[in-house]
Design a protein around this motif. Sequence first.
Motif, PDB file in Angstrom:
ATOM      1  N   GLU A  42      32.825  -4.315   3.918  1.00  0.00           N
ATOM      2  CA  GLU A  42      32.726  -4.236   2.526  1.00  0.00           C
ATOM      3  C   GLU A  42      32.139  -5.462   1.852  1.00  0.00           C
ATOM      4  OE1 GLU A  42      33.280  -2.164   0.194  1.00  0.00           O
ATOM      5  OE2 GLU A  42      33.796  -0.579   1.603  1.00  0.00           O
ATOM      6  N   THR A  43      32.394  -6.583   2.387  1.00  0.00           N
ATOM      7  CA  THR A  43      31.617  -7.846   1.936  1.00  0.00           C
ATOM      8  C   THR A  43      30.274  -7.780   2.518  1.00  0.00           C
ATOM      9  OG1 THR A  43      33.814  -9.188   2.427  1.00  0.00           O
ATOM     10  CG2 THR A  43      31.774 -10.376   1.942  1.00  0.00           C
ATOM     11  N   LYS A  44      29.837  -7.461   3.672  1.00  0.00           N
ATOM     12  CA  LYS A  44      28.604  -7.483   4.022  1.00  0.00           C
ATOM     13  C   LYS A  44      27.708  -6.430   3.159  1.00  0.00           C
ATOM     14  CE  LYS A  44      25.700  -6.101   8.105  1.00  0.00           C
ATOM     15  NZ  LYS A  44      25.873  -5.809   9.455  1.00  0.00           N
ATOM     16  N   ASP A  45      28.392  -5.279   2.862  1.00  0.00           N
ATOM     17  CA  ASP A  45      27.815  -4.336   1.929  1.00  0.00           C
ATOM     18  C   ASP A  45      27.512  -4.827   0.685  1.00  0.00           C
ATOM     19  OD1 ASP A  45      27.810  -2.396   3.985  1.00  0.00           O
ATOM     20  OD2 ASP A  45      29.440  -1.420   3.270  1.00  0.00           O
ATOM     21  N   LYS A  46      28.581  -5.281   0.052  1.00  0.00           N
ATOM     22  CA  LYS A  46      28.355  -6.155  -1.147  1.00  0.00           C
ATOM     23  C   LYS A  46      27.434  -7.046  -1.145  1.00  0.00           C
ATOM     24  CE  LYS A  46      31.026  -8.825  -4.618  1.00  0.00           C
ATOM     25  NZ  LYS A  46      32.341  -9.493  -4.734  1.00  0.00           N
ATOM     26  N   ASN A  47      27.356  -7.885  -0.219  1.00  0.00           N
ATOM     27  CA  ASN A  47      26.345  -8.955  -0.143  1.00  0.00           C
ATOM     28  C   ASN A  47      24.786  -8.289  -0.310  1.00  0.00           C
ATOM     29  OD1 ASN A  47      27.915 -10.965  -0.589  1.00  0.00           O
ATOM     30  ND2 ASN A  47      27.994 -11.441   1.705  1.00  0.00           N
ATOM     31  N   SER A  48      24.800  -7.128   0.419  1.00  0.00           N
ATOM     32  CA  SER A  48      23.445  -6.580   0.895  1.00  0.00           C
ATOM     33  C   SER A  48      23.204  -5.949  -0.579  1.00  0.00           C
ATOM     34  CB  SER A  48      23.740  -5.219   1.912  1.00  0.00           C
ATOM     35  OG  SER A  48      23.719  -5.810   3.065  1.00  0.00           O
ATOM     36  N   ASP A  49      23.948  -5.137  -1.279  1.00  0.00           N
ATOM     37  CA  ASP A  49      23.850  -4.649  -2.724  1.00  0.00           C
ATOM     38  C   ASP A  49      23.280  -5.677  -3.552  1.00  0.00           C
ATOM     39  OD1 ASP A  49      24.562  -2.475  -1.392  1.00  0.00           O
ATOM     40  OD2 ASP A  49      26.408  -2.269  -2.341  1.00  0.00           O
ATOM     41  N   LYS A  50      24.060  -7.017  -3.459  1.00  0.00           N
ATOM     42  CA  LYS A  50      23.540  -8.010  -4.403  1.00  0.00           C
ATOM     43  C   LYS A  50      22.211  -8.339  -4.207  1.00  0.00           C
ATOM     44  CE  LYS A  50      27.938 -10.167  -5.896  1.00  0.00           C
ATOM     45  NZ  LYS A  50      28.410 -11.338  -6.265  1.00  0.00           N
ATOM     46  N   ALA A  51      22.001  -8.511  -2.846  1.00  0.00           N
ATOM     47  CA  ALA A  51      20.555  -9.221  -2.371  1.00  0.00           C
ATOM     48  C   ALA A  51      19.342  -7.907  -2.920  1.00  0.00           C
ATOM     49  CB  ALA A  51      20.461  -9.274  -0.938  1.00  0.00           C
ATOM     50  N   PHE A  52      19.794  -6.866  -2.699  1.00  0.00           N
ATOM     51  CA  PHE A  52      19.019  -5.732  -3.233  1.00  0.00           C
ATOM     52  C   PHE A  52      18.728  -5.632  -4.596  1.00  0.00           C
ATOM     53  CE2 PHE A  52      18.299  -1.137  -4.212  1.00  0.00           C
ATOM     54  CZ  PHE A  52      16.842  -0.712  -3.628  1.00  0.00           C
ATOM     55  N   GLN A  53      19.771  -5.816  -5.272  1.00  0.00           N
ATOM     56  CA  GLN A  53      19.815  -6.028  -6.837  1.00  0.00           C
ATOM     57  C   GLN A  53      18.912  -7.229  -7.291  1.00  0.00           C
ATOM     58  OE1 GLN A  53      23.628  -6.580  -8.662  1.00  0.00           O
ATOM     59  NE2 GLN A  53      22.980  -6.047 -10.587  1.00  0.00           N
ATOM     60  N   SER A  54      19.167  -8.159  -6.571  1.00  0.00           N
ATOM     61  CA  SER A  54      18.272  -9.498  -6.953  1.00  0.00           C
ATOM     62  C   SER A  54      16.633  -9.219  -6.619  1.00  0.00           C
ATOM     63  CB  SER A  54      18.508 -10.395  -6.228  1.00  0.00           C
ATOM     64  OG  SER A  54      19.933 -10.902  -6.548  1.00  0.00           O
ATOM     65  N   VAL A  55      16.377  -8.202  -5.712  1.00  0.00           N
ATOM     66  CA  VAL A  55      15.077  -7.919  -5.554  1.00  0.00           C
ATOM     67  C   VAL A  55      14.536  -6.844  -6.570  1.00  0.00           C
ATOM     68  CG1 VAL A  55      13.382  -6.679  -3.678  1.00  0.00           C
ATOM     69  CG2 VAL A  55      14.996  -8.131  -2.899  1.00  0.00           C
ATOM     70  N   LEU A  56      15.314  -6.067  -6.829  1.00  0.00           N
ATOM     71  CA  LEU A  56      15.155  -4.960  -8.019  1.00  0.00           C
ATOM     72  C   LEU A  56      14.844  -5.864  -9.349  1.00  0.00           C
ATOM     73  CD1 LEU A  56      17.281  -1.882  -7.218  1.00  0.00           C
ATOM     74  CD2 LEU A  56      14.955  -2.125  -6.778  1.00  0.00           C
ATOM     75  N   VAL A  57      15.685  -6.661  -9.667  1.00  0.00           N
ATOM     76  CA  VAL A  57      15.639  -7.229 -10.831  1.00  0.00           C
ATOM     77  C   VAL A  57      14.356  -8.064 -11.007  1.00  0.00           C
ATOM     78  CG1 VAL A  57      16.855  -9.293 -12.185  1.00  0.00           C
ATOM     79  CG2 VAL A  57      18.182  -7.290 -11.287  1.00  0.00           C
ATOM     80  N   ASP A  58      13.943  -8.797  -9.779  1.00  0.00           N
ATOM     81  CA  ASP A  58      12.903  -9.522  -9.833  1.00  0.00           C
ATOM     82  C   ASP A  58      11.652  -8.750 -10.006  1.00  0.00           C
ATOM     83  OD1 ASP A  58      14.055 -12.028  -9.508  1.00  0.00           O
ATOM     84  OD2 ASP A  58      13.864 -12.033  -7.270  1.00  0.00           O
ATOM     85  N   GLU A  59      11.758  -7.286  -9.216  1.00  0.00           N
ATOM     86  CA  GLU A  59      10.477  -6.403  -9.268  1.00  0.00           C
ATOM     87  C   GLU A  59      10.314  -5.867 -10.949  1.00  0.00           C
ATOM     88  OE1 GLU A  59      10.782  -3.420  -6.390  1.00  0.00           O
ATOM     89  OE2 GLU A  59      10.444  -4.860  -4.715  1.00  0.00           O
ATOM     90  N   CYS A  60      11.531  -5.673 -11.390  1.00  0.00           N
ATOM     91  CA  CYS A  60      11.636  -5.348 -12.667  1.00  0.00           C
ATOM     92  C   CYS A  60      11.083  -6.158 -13.764  1.00  0.00           C
ATOM     93  CB  CYS A  60      12.990  -4.514 -13.142  1.00  0.00           C
ATOM     94  SG  CYS A  60      13.224  -3.244 -12.336  1.00  0.00           S
ATOM     95  N   GLN A  61      11.033  -7.413 -13.646  1.00  0.00           N
ATOM     96  CA  GLN A  61      10.741  -8.486 -14.493  1.00  0.00           C
ATOM     97  C   GLN A  61       9.658  -8.854 -14.237  1.00  0.00           C
ATOM     98  OE1 GLN A  61      13.427 -11.805 -13.723  1.00  0.00           O
ATOM     99  NE2 GLN A  61      15.219 -10.911 -14.795  1.00  0.00           N
ATOM    100  N   LYS A  62       8.908  -8.662 -13.177  1.00  0.00           N
ATOM    101  CA  LYS A  62       7.259  -8.996 -13.049  1.00  0.00           C
ATOM    102  C   LYS A  62       6.549  -7.678 -13.632  1.00  0.00           C
ATOM    103  CE  LYS A  62       7.764 -11.174  -8.572  1.00  0.00           C
ATOM    104  NZ  LYS A  62       7.476 -11.374  -7.221  1.00  0.00           N
ATOM    105  N   LYS A  63       7.293  -6.383 -13.837  1.00  0.00           N
ATOM    106  CA  LYS A  63       6.462  -5.667 -14.290  1.00  0.00           C
ATOM    107  C   LYS A  63       6.594  -5.369 -15.717  1.00  0.00           C
ATOM    108  CE  LYS A  63       6.995  -1.743 -10.596  1.00  0.00           C
ATOM    109  NZ  LYS A  63       7.435  -0.755 -10.344  1.00  0.00           N
TER     110      LYS A  63
END
Length: 120
Positions: free
Chosen positions: A99-120
């Motif tokens: 669960e912790t690994k999945d959560k960290n993966s989700d947070k990392a993916f969320q960070s990538v999405l946020v960065d991409e969204c902010q760039k657009k």
Amino acid sequence: VAQGRQRMLAALAQPGAAYESTYHSNDIIATIEDLLKRFSGIKAQLDQDEFDTNALHDKKQLGLKNEIKFAEKEKAEKEALAAEKTDTKEAKQADKDAETKDKNSDKAFQSVLVDECQKK
């Protein structure tokens, strides 16, 4: 010495004046029977004491064997319970780690999405 011998021979020659012996066999038999009774009584008491001592020893030994048996059974049950709890803990720890690994993966993916969204 000759005179003493003559008197003894003269005493033996006279009827009714012979040496008188007493009969002691009944006293000896009574003494032996008394000894047998006492010995039998003592032996019976010693046999009973030995029997009582052996019975007490056997009871004590059986009690100790039962104690050992129950202690070993209890130890085995505790070991089985400890093993079961260890398995459960390890399984829960593995689930938590996943669960912790999945959560960290989700947070990392969320960070990538946020960065991409902010760039657009």
